[in-house]
Write a protein that holds these residues in place. Structure first.
Motif, PDB file in Angstrom:
ATOM      1  N   LYS A   1      17.695  17.156  12.816  1.00  0.00           N
ATOM      2  CA  LYS A   1      16.575  17.641  13.621  1.00  0.00           C
ATOM      3  C   LYS A   1      16.861  19.043  14.166  1.00  0.00           C
ATOM      4  CE  LYS A   1      13.685  16.296  17.539  1.00  0.00           C
ATOM      5  NZ  LYS A   1      13.454  15.281  18.611  1.00  0.00           N
TER       6      LYS A   1
ATOM      7  N   ASP B   1      14.222  20.782   8.357  1.00  0.00           N
ATOM      8  CA  ASP B   1      13.438  19.846   9.175  1.00  0.00           C
ATOM      9  C   ASP B   1      12.059  20.426   9.450  1.00  0.00           C
ATOM     10  OD1 ASP B   1      12.659  17.810  11.001  1.00  0.00           O
ATOM     11  OD2 ASP B   1      13.407  19.025  12.677  1.00  0.00           O
TER      12      ASP B   1
ATOM     13  N   ARG C   1      11.506   9.998  10.915  1.00  0.00           N
ATOM     14  CA  ARG C   1      12.158  11.066  11.687  1.00  0.00           C
ATOM     15  C   ARG C   1      12.161  10.736  13.171  1.00  0.00           C
ATOM     16  NH1 ARG C   1      10.575  15.372  14.762  1.00  0.00           N
ATOM     17  NH2 ARG C   1      11.881  17.257  14.679  1.00  0.00           N
TER      18      ARG C   1
END
Length: 308
Positions: A124, A129, A195
């Protein structure tokens, strides 16, 4: 576990009955007379029309029609279409194509959605990302038919990588592009869901405890982070199988696939109540069975989950 399984199976009965009753009522309430539509521009022969209505039970009240449908459906006798074909034969030709398309779309969205979701969640804040998030948001925002036409133009017309249309008897390569289009939106949701769950579970106390006990990052990721993060993903995937089959209508129209979506669309246009309700009944059964399997998988993914 056995009592829970029995209870869920019993819960399937009112779901199937309620869904078929609702669909049958909606088809019954459609404007126009399907029998008169069969004559086209020719004058309606009332004697022949009355005979057709009697043959298809269209002269009986709605409740009687529905009960007769349920009675025959228990023996897989769904009746005939207005063209004289057995409904079960029509379904038998259409369902294998759509099931193949749905399985390919399911595999596409599950594999790529989970993989990219894991990469995005574990890394992240990195540049890839951000790229994954932008692409997933783009797939969610763009309508399916736009995605289909764009992929047809580039992959089929310009680059000639995949066939533009599927045709009557599609193979793996014929269905690959439609499967990618059909599963693209769900893949984007799975990416974002994976995610979010992974990035949230990374900061939980049990993860810090596992690392403090000497477990490696790989062991912590596989045994704790991924295992707990995939529970909502499995839930989404289980409910999405039915949605893939029902949502294949637009994709099948774009790629000229003679599947359930196209058959259902034609049945609605012609007022084929028996055909429409029969297809919906089978799709509802597939949907509730998939959700039942997902519930059984909960205990496998998370030992803390136990059903009385």
């Amino acid at each position: 576990m056995g009592k829970y399984l029995l209870r869920r199976i019993l819960q399937m009965i009112p779901v199937v009955l309620g869904t078929t009753l609702l669909i049958y009522a909606l088809v019954f309430a459609l404007p126009g007379d399907p029998v008169k539509a069969m004559f086209g521009d020719k004058p309606v022969n009332e004697a022949v029309a009355a005979q057709i209505r009697a043959e298809y039970n269209l002269d009986k009240p709605f409740v009687v029609q529905y009960l007769l449908f349920l009675k025959n459906a228990l023996t897989l006798d769904f009746g005939k279409t207005f063209a004289g074909q057995e409904v079960i034969d029509v379904i038998g030709r259409a369902f294998p194509v759509t099931i193949k398309l749905a399985i390919m779309a399911f595999c596409f969205e599950a594999i790529f959605g989970v993989v990219f979701g894991i990469i995005s969640g574990l890394k992240k804040g990195k540049w890839y990302d951000s790229v994954i998030l932008v692409v997933s948001l783009l797939l969610i925002s763009v309508p399916t038919f736009v995605t289909g036409f764009v992929m047809q133009y580039f992959l089929g017309v310009e680059w000639r990588i995949l066939p533009v249309t599927a045709g009557a008897n599609p193979g793996f390569l014929d269905l690959l592009m439609p499967a990618m289009v059909l599963g693209s939106v769900s893949m984007a949701y799975i990416i974002r869901l994976s995610r979010t769950e992974i990035s949230s579970n990374k900061s939980e106390d049990y993860v810090r405890t596992a690392r403090a006990k000497g477990m490696t990052n790989g062991q912590v990721t596989l045994r704790h982070i991924l295992r707990n993060s995939l529970i909502p993903v499995v839930t989404y995937l289980g409910s999405d199988i039915g949605a893939l089959m029902g949502g294949a209508m637009i994709t099948e129209r774009i790629f000229n696939i003679q599947g359930v979506g196209n058959t259902l669309y034609q049945g609605i246009l012609r007022g084929e109540g028996t055909l429409v309700v029969s297809i919906v009944t089978i799709m509802v059964m597939i949907f509730v069975i998939c959700n039942l399997v997902v519930d059984m998988l909960y205990a496998v993914l998370d030992p803390r989950i136990r059903y009385a």
